[in-house]
Design a protein around this motif. Structure first.
Motif, PDB file in Angstrom:
ATOM      1  N   ILE A  66     -84.072   2.398 -79.428  1.00 47.46           N
ATOM      2  CA  ILE A  66     -84.133   2.074 -78.479  1.00 47.46           C
ATOM      3  C   ILE A  66     -83.562   1.043 -76.922  1.00 47.46           C
TER       4      ILE A  66
ATOM      5  N   PRO B 135     -84.819  -2.303 -80.732  1.00 44.37           N
ATOM      6  CA  PRO B 135     -86.658  -1.911 -81.680  1.00 44.37           C
ATOM      7  C   PRO B 135     -85.901  -0.061 -82.185  1.00 44.37           C
TER       8      PRO B 135
ATOM      9  N   GLU C  83     -82.665   6.289 -75.971  1.00 42.55           N
ATOM     10  CA  GLU C  83     -82.877   6.801 -77.121  1.00 42.55           C
ATOM     11  C   GLU C  83     -82.135   7.147 -77.182  1.00 42.55           C
TER      12      GLU C  83
ATOM     13  N   PRO D  95     -82.902  -1.579 -75.460  1.00 44.37           N
ATOM     14  CA  PRO D  95     -84.296  -2.766 -74.383  1.00 44.37           C
ATOM     15  C   PRO D  95     -84.299  -2.702 -73.115  1.00 44.37           C
ATOM     16  N   TRP D  96     -82.913  -2.321 -72.362  1.00 50.02           N
ATOM     17  CA  TRP D  96     -83.299  -2.297 -70.536  1.00 50.02           C
ATOM     18  C   TRP D  96     -84.243  -1.652 -69.866  1.00 50.02           C
ATOM     19  N   HIS D  97     -83.622  -0.269 -70.440  1.00 51.97           N
ATOM     20  CA  HIS D  97     -84.430   1.144 -69.611  1.00 51.97           C
ATOM     21  C   HIS D  97     -84.502   1.941 -70.522  1.00 51.97           C
ATOM     22  N   SER D  98     -84.844   1.501 -71.982  1.00 45.86           N
ATOM     23  CA  SER D  98     -85.666   2.556 -73.115  1.00 45.86           C
ATOM     24  C   SER D  98     -84.550   3.946 -73.686  1.00 45.86           C
TER      25      SER D  98
END
Lengths: 131, 371
Positions: free
Chosen positions: A79, A54, A86, A81-84
């Motif tokens: 972000i 996202p 940024e 999607p695996w470990h957020s």
């Protein structure tokens, strides 16, 4: 340097990237403010599909915010999607870890069509060292 | 055709045993396997709200945090053995050792009969629907700490089934800690059946130490306390009550704590033991000697700025044959096997970590070499 057509510019909306594949490289093109940014869909952390995550904002507390929590960069933070992890969509750099960044590609718009130029890796761009 | 030894090992060049993957068990899935009145309880729970690993009466978590914008994508679940096999194939993983999802919190239930029934139902469900030598999915028998005698019976029942290769010791919300003598029947049964015990925690808030973190604001403080601190506390008590001395053939495995806390535990306990030997009267050697004989799963693997420091860390506890790969798939902080394989280790160490040490530990069949 191959120049790959992505699609009509007006079909790429904020937070909804367009994907294009060149050989084994998958690239996502994001609309950022009035322009476009193109990044390889591979996170420098564990090589997750970062561009499928996202687009959001992030939380900071700095001297500029008088050490109060503030939600910033809404619509500019990608972000993974695996470990957020940024990333700043404008620069491709990982927030708070500026030495890590997504692999970026030049983008141009011609007659309303978006193109990406696939070139060799920028050797000056540092990658995450451990993996 | 043989592999070019000058090229770095790739995922397909090594046998990969993943010592920690999670099977999602919604209440309604276990309902057919549990006795009354708990069958009715699980049917009721199955019709209620199904939040991610957060189901009152089944997976209580005391979640005090609001949902954070756009950060919920890590809430993945694997609900069938077929899906797990497909996922592990995608990750180039040959063998997976299964742990539960919701029942990671089973130690918190005060109702002993309910907890024991849940444990029996989970083990039966696993045997019926998940474990298979052909698919490389193996089970860890859930040992319910509230009823050690029943847990020992379960270990003896499923330990005779070669699709179960370990015993899962829940850590989250546990009281007393795993060193307590009340758990002796579990260790006795595990040693008798030749099954390693595997301690595994999970993130919760609960009155029992070290999960009493309701006052702690940040999740990144609570998370390592829930895992590494909890593992340390259990390790310390297992040493001082002499578990590795009284059960010398029992293998002990720690999951989801990484490896960097291990040297601290060795040296700290050695110092305490030297100064207060009466505190661990069962031990015949310094605590570090026993710790060096235990196993430690990689996930969440430390990612230091100088990755070679990780090798130094492993050597500090003579861990070259004691560190075993785990991904924690499909949880939010899973490690891709590539992350561990790409560490600056030599080929032999990579093969041991990725699968060979676990293959020996769990007595897994020798894989057919890839042509």
């Amino acid at each position: 340097m191959p120049r790959v057509r992505v699609g009509p510019a007006d079909e790429i909306q904020p937070g909804q990237p367009a994907f294009v594949t060149h050989g084994e490289i998958e690239i996502a093109v994001f609309r950022v403010d009035d322009g476009f940014r193109a990044y390889r869909n591979r996170c420098p952390h564990q090589q997750g599909p970062v561009c499928t995550g996202p687009v959001s904002g992030t939380l900071v507390a700095t001297a500029e915010t008088d050490w109060r929590l503030a939600w910033v960069l809404e619509g500019r933070v990608l972000i993974c999607p695996w470990h957020s992890m940024e990333f700043d969509l404008d620069s491709g750099r990982r927030l708070r870890a500026q030495s890590e960044r997504l692999r970026a590609f030049p983008v141009d718009v011609n007659n309303g069509e978006v193109f990406v130029q696939i070139g060799p890796r920028d050797s000056s761009a540092p990658r995450r060292p451990s993996v | 055709m043989t592999r070019d030894s000058r090229k770095p090992l790739g995922l397909d060049d090594v046998f990969i045993v993943d010592c920690d993957v999670h099977a999602n068990e919604p209440p309604e899935a276990l309902a057919p396997y549990i006795d009354m009145p708990w069958r009715r309880s699980l049917e009721l729970l199955g019709r209620g709200p199904q939040r991610y690993l957060d189901i009152p009466g089944y997976a209580p978590i005391l979640n005090l945090d609001p949902p954070f914008p756009d950060r919920g994508l890590g809430n993945r679940t694997v609900t069938t053995a077929r899906q797990m096999r497909d996922d592990l194939d995608e990750l180039s993983i040959d063998v997976g050792i299964l742990f539960p999802d919701n029942l990671l919190k089973i130690a918190v239930f005060p109702h002993v009969d309910y907890a024991a029934a849940l444990g029996r139902a989970y083990n039966a469900w696993l045997a019926d629907a998940w474990v298979s030598r052909e698919t490389g999915l193996y089970g860890a028998v859930l040992a319910v700490p509230q009823d050690p005698k029943d847990a020992a019976d379960q270990i003896r029942t499923y330990g005779a089934d070669d699709r179960f290769v370990a015993v899962y010791l829940p850590v989250a919300g546990l009281r007393p800690l795993w060193g307590d003598r009340m758990y002796d029947p579990i260790y006795e049964a595990a040693e008798e059946m030749g099954l390693p015990v595997m301690l595994h925690s999970v993130g919760i808030i609960h009155p029992h130490f070290p999960f009493n973190l309701e006052h702690v604001e940040s999740r990144i403080v609570r998370h390592p306390i829930n895992h590494e601190f909890a593992l340390m506390a259990n390790l310390f008590t297992m040493l001082t009550s002499g578990v590795p001395v009284r059960y010398p053939d029992l293998e002990i495995v720690f999951t989801e704590g990484g490896v960097s806390w291990v040297p601290f535990c060795m040296w700290r306990m050695d110092k305490e033991y030297a100064e207060i030997p009466t505190g661990a009267p069962f031990l015949e050697r310094p605590p570090s000697d026993y710790i060096k004989e235990m196993y430690f799963c990689t996930q969440p693997i430390e990612e230091p700025e100088r990755s070679r420091d990780l090798l130094t860390m492993i050597d500090l506890f003579d861990g070259r044959d004691k560190v075993i790969f785990a991904s924690d798939w499909p949880h939010h902080d899973f490690d891709h096997p590539r992350t561990v394989l790409n560490m600056p280790f030599d080929a032999e160490l990579k093969r041991n970590i990725m699968g060979e040490s676990a293959r020996r530990l769990f007595k897994l069949p020798v894989p057919v070499p890839v042509a």
